[in-house]
Design a protein around this motif. Structure first.
Motif, PDB file in Angstrom:
ATOM      1  N   THR A   3       0.864  -1.179   0.000  1.00 57.97           N
ATOM      2  CA  THR A   3       0.000   0.000   0.000  1.00 57.97           C
ATOM      3  C   THR A   3       0.900   1.229   0.000  1.00 57.97           C
ATOM      4  O   THR A   3       1.797   1.346   0.841  1.00 57.97           O
ATOM      5  CB  THR A   3      -0.918   0.012   1.232  1.00 57.97           C
ATOM      6  N   LYS A   5       1.513   5.425   0.013  1.00 58.24           N
ATOM      7  CA  LYS A   5       0.901   6.602   0.630  1.00 58.24           C
ATOM      8  C   LYS A   5       1.438   7.870  -0.024  1.00 58.24           C
ATOM      9  O   LYS A   5       2.617   7.941  -0.372  1.00 58.24           O
ATOM     10  CB  LYS A   5       1.205   6.643   2.128  1.00 58.24           C
ATOM     11  N   GLU A  31      -2.784  -2.861  -6.833  1.00 63.90           N
ATOM     12  CA  GLU A  31      -2.215  -2.240  -5.636  1.00 63.90           C
ATOM     13  C   GLU A  31      -2.965  -0.953  -5.278  1.00 63.90           C
ATOM     14  O   GLU A  31      -3.663  -0.367  -6.097  1.00 63.90           O
ATOM     15  CB  GLU A  31      -0.716  -1.956  -5.836  1.00 63.90           C
ATOM     16  N   ILE A  32      -2.772  -0.546  -4.049  1.00 65.77           N
ATOM     17  CA  ILE A  32      -3.563   0.550  -3.466  1.00 65.77           C
ATOM     18  C   ILE A  32      -2.685   1.767  -3.180  1.00 65.77           C
ATOM     19  O   ILE A  32      -1.567   1.628  -2.699  1.00 65.77           O
ATOM     20  CB  ILE A  32      -4.187   0.072  -2.116  1.00 65.77           C
ATOM     21  N   GLU A  34      -2.969   5.373  -1.013  1.00 62.96           N
ATOM     22  CA  GLU A  34      -3.737   6.208  -0.079  1.00 62.96           C
ATOM     23  C   GLU A  34      -3.276   7.647  -0.252  1.00 62.96           C
ATOM     24  O   GLU A  34      -2.108   7.949  -0.043  1.00 62.96           O
ATOM     25  CB  GLU A  34      -3.476   5.787   1.368  1.00 62.96           C
ATOM     26  N   ILE A  71      -8.720   6.486  -1.137  1.00 63.17           N
ATOM     27  CA  ILE A  71      -8.052   5.213  -1.427  1.00 63.17           C
ATOM     28  C   ILE A  71      -8.310   4.855  -2.881  1.00 63.17           C
ATOM     29  O   ILE A  71      -9.459   4.728  -3.310  1.00 63.17           O
ATOM     30  CB  ILE A  71      -8.544   4.093  -0.484  1.00 63.17           C
ATOM     31  N   LYS A  73      -7.374   2.405  -6.202  1.00 66.43           N
ATOM     32  CA  LYS A  73      -6.843   1.106  -6.631  1.00 66.43           C
ATOM     33  C   LYS A  73      -6.456   1.168  -8.101  1.00 66.43           C
ATOM     34  O   LYS A  73      -7.225   1.671  -8.920  1.00 66.43           O
ATOM     35  CB  LYS A  73      -7.930   0.031  -6.424  1.00 66.43           C
TER      36      LYS A  73
END
Lengths: 74, 266
Positions: A3, A5, A31-32, A34, A71, A73
Motif C-alpha cells: 500500500t 501513501k 495495488e492501493i 492512499e 483510497i 486502486k
C-alpha cells in the motif's frame, strides 16, 4: 501487495493530480494508493480525474479538519 | 522515470494527459528530432519541440538571419540580424528549456551529407523552402527508412504529410520537382506569416505523436489547408507501386541534388 501513501495537502491544481498520477504509475495493477488531500478543489478533482483515467476509487474518508483520505486502486 | 521536481512542474500538463502521462513524457525526453531549415516552419516546430522537452533537437541551416525573415520566422528576433540561424535558434531553445540538447549544423543539406546527419535522429522535420531539397529529404528518408514530416507553404495555403517506413512517400504523390518556370518567385508569391506557424506546429505535433506512439499520423494522406477560407482537407493516397524511389522497381537508387528552382528563398 504494497500500500503506497501520498500526501498532497500542500499541493495546488494541477500538481495535485500530477503527483497522484506519477505515484499511481509506480503501482502494479491491483495495488492501493492512499492519498491525503484537502477538501475543495483537490477532493473534487483528484478522485474524478483518477476515475476518468481508469483507476478505481475504493473509499473516501474524512481524516481531520479539512483533510481527507482517498483510497485509489490501480 | 525519475523526473526532478522542476520537470514534474514543467511537464505537468503532459503528465496529466491520459494518452501522454509520465511514460509519454519520458519518450519525448528520450527523443531526437532533426529540423531541416530553421525558417518559417522550423521556427515554431523548434519552439514547441523544445517546450515539450524533446531530448535532442538537431538544427540544420546554412543561412543567416535577414530582415525579410522576421515577418514569419518567429524564433529569430531583430537583434539576431546577420547571426547564423542555427545559432539564433539554439539560443532561444536553451532559454526556453535548458533540458534540451541542441545540436547545430551550419551548412546546407546535400546529397553528400544528408544520410550522415539524419541517421542518428528518430524523426525528421522538413522545414525547407525549395523542391530539390524536399525531394532529397524524401529520398534519403526512404533509403534509410527514417520517418519524416513534409511541409510546404505558399501565400495562404499549406500542405503536410508524414512518411513512415512502408507507407506512401512524397514521390508517390509528386513524381519530382515541378518545372522551373512553374514555381513562382518569392516576390510574386509571398506568404502570410502566420501560415508558417500553423504548418510548422502541425509538423511538431506529428513528431511528438510519433515519439509518444499515439494517435494516427498523417500517413497515406496529405493535409491541405487554405487559410483564406479556413478550410482544412485531407486527401488520401496509397503507396505507389511505380514510385521511382519506394516502388517495387525503383529507378532512383542514389541521392542527387536536383537543380535549384528559380526561387531560392534566403
Amino acid at each position: 501487495m504494497n500500500t503506497y501513501k501520498l500526501d498532497i495537502t500542500e499541493e495546488h491544481c494541477p500538481m495535485t493530480f500530477v503527483k497522484t498520477k506519477l505515484e499511481l504509475t509506480k503501482l502494479n495493477p491491483g495495488e492501493i494508493l492512499e492519498v491525503l488531500l484537502k477538501e475543495g478543489e483537490p477532493l473534487d478533482n483528484v478522485p474524478k480525474s483518477s476515475e476518468e483515467q481508469g483507476f478505481e476509487i475504493v473509499e473516501i474518508s474524512h481524516v481531520e479538519n479539512d483533510i481527507y483520505k482517498v483510497i485509489i486502486k490501480k | 522515470m525519475d523526473f526532478s521536481e522542476e520537470q514534474i512542474e514543467r511537464y505537468s500538463r503532459h503528465i496529466i494527459l491520459a494518452d501522454v502521462g509520465p511514460e509519454g513524457q519520458e519518450a519525448i525526453m528520450n527523443g531526437k528530432v532533426l529540423i531541416i531549415g530553421v525558417g518559417g516552419l522550423g521556427s515554431p516546430a523548434a519552439f514547441y519541440l523544445a517546450a515539450a522537452g524533446v531530448g535532442t533537437i538537431g538544427l540544420i541551416d546554412g543561412d543567416i538571419v535577414d530582415l525579410t525573415n522576421l515577418q514569419r520566422q518567429i524564433i529569430h528576433t531583430t537583434p539576431d540580424l546577420n547571426k547564423a540561424k542555427v545559432i539564433s535558434a539554439k539560443e532561444k531553445i536553451e532559454k526556453l528549456n535548458p533540458d534540451v540538447n541542441t545540436i547545430v549544423y551550419q551548412k546546407l543539406i546535400t546529397s553528400e551529407n544528408i544520410i550522415e546527419i539524419i541517421k542518428d535522429y528518430d524523426f525528421v522535420i522538413d522545414g525547407t523552402d525549395n523542391f530539390p531539397t524536399k525531394f532529397l529529404i524524401n529520398d534519403a528518408c526512404v533509403f534509410i527508412q527514417k520517418p519524416f514530416s513534409h511541409g510546404g507553404i505558399l501565400r495562404f495555403d499549406g500542405q503536410t504529410m508524414t512518411y513512415t517506413p512502408g507507407n506512401a512517400c512524397y514521390r508517390c504523390v509528386f513524381n519530382g520537382p515541378p518545372p522551373k518556370d512553374a514555381v513562382p518567385s518569392c516576390s510574386q508569391a509571398g506568404i502570410l506569416g502566420s501560415i508558417a506557424g500553423i504548418l510548422g506546429t502541425i509538423q511538431a505535433t506529428e513528431a511528438l505523436k510519433y515519439l509518444i506512439g499515439i494517435g494516427d499520423l498523417l500517413t497515406n494522406r496529405m493535409l491541405i489547408f487554405d487559410a483564406l477560407n479556413m478550410n482544412f482537407n485531407t486527401v488520401k493516397f496509397k503507396r505507389n507501386m511505380d514510385c521511382p524511389v519506394c516502388g517495387d522497381k525503383p529507378t532512383i537508387k542514389e541521392l542527387i541534388d536536383e537543380e535549384q528552382a528559380a526561387c531560392d528563398l534566403n
